[in-house]
Design an enzyme around this catalytic site. Structure first.
Site: not given
Length: 298
Positions: A244, A103, A271
């Site tokens: 995601d 991320s 994610h």
């Protein structure tokens, strides 16, 4: 604690080393910004089994590290410089240094590679597109999968900037986070601890109040390095996942835009595919590191 020099003073950041392996040193870069290393504790079992040396690490501003309040600190270049200082402190170099970012940590990893790839052996970008505007567009696509009445209520709260309203989280958790952030029925304790410990001041300033896209006034909102990925010659693994918040097709494309890329697809992941598609994710990451280490990466 590792001492860090910044333009506004000297601070300390928390790291924890596992194992000793002069050939493979992996630095884990958590997301947020300003989450914690805790949700990345899932790497411990897998990496220790392989005999990797690796480091859990809380970036400056995060719970286990110093948390200064000067807003000048919260920008990409300063964080990249911090990662370089951590690299030196753990005595890693181009012969053994792997960076794995998830991320926001993926933003940091790509930016680090663009500036310091001469010090890097392998780059792993888990679940992070190379363009914030494209990510925001994809969030619009995903948000439309929510029930219209739910989305309308979410947007109404956002319009009032009433983010502290508990209803905002009540709506996002079952309708968005449970679909696209982590799909495990019960979220792991490590992830819950990380969420509890987030530095929301830094998080909101840089990315916005939630994982539903980014705020237009957030510091990362215009970030886009897609047209610079071709500069990265370090062997790179891009990881995408079916559910995601990041478009898996974009992740695949990024693996082709770098000079030496590989794509790992997690068909059941979101994610945090490191948790909800763990076998595919960990097997792929470990294979990549071993292939780079044994010069069999192609």
């Amino acid at each position: 604690m590792i001492p860090i020099t910044t333009p506004v003073g000297n601070f300390k950041v928390w790291t924890k080393r596992f194992g000793t392996n002069p050939k493979i040193k992996v630095l884990l870069l958590h997301g947020g910004p300003a989450m914690t290393h805790e949700y990345m504790e899932c790497f411990e079992t897998f990496f220790q089994r392989e005999g990797f040396e690796f480091y859990e690490y809380d970036q400056l501003g995060s719970y286990y590290s110093d948390q200064p309040t000067d807003e000048k600190l919260w920008n990409i270049d300063r964080f990249v410089d911090e990662v370089e200082q951590v690299r030196k402190a753990i005595h890693a170099d181009k012969e053994n240094f792997y960076v794995l970012g998830n991320s926001w940590g993926g933003i940091l990893a790509m930016e680090y590679a663009l500036k310091y790839q001469q010090n890097l052996k392998g780059l792993i970008v888990a679940n992070m597109m190379a363009s914030a505007p494209e990510y925001v567009k994809y969030a619009e696509v995903l948000s439309k999968q929510m029930k219209p009445e739910v989305l309308a209520e979410v947007r109404a709260i956002e319009a009032k900037k009433d983010y502290a309203n508990p209803r905002y989280t009540e709506l996002l958790f079952p309708n968005y986070y449970a679909q696209h952030i982590c799909r495990l029925k019960e979220w792991p304790d490590a992830l819950n601890r990380s969420l509890k410990h987030v530095n929301s001041t830094v998080y909101t300033l840089m990315q916005g109040p939630s994982e539903l896209g980014m705020s237009s006034d957030a510091r990362l909102a215009k970030w886009d390095i897609k047209n610079r990925l071709h500069e990265i010659a370090t062997p790179t693994l891009m990881i995408g996942a079916r559910y995601d918040t990041m478009d898996p097709k974009a992740m695949e494309e990024q693996s082709k835009l770098v000079q030496k890329g590989r794509y790992l697809y997690c068909p059941n992941g979101s994610h945090l595919a490191m948790w909800d598609d763990q076998k595919v994710f960990m097997d792929g990451v470990i294979k990549f590191i071993k292939d780079v280490d044994t010069k069999s990466f192609n």
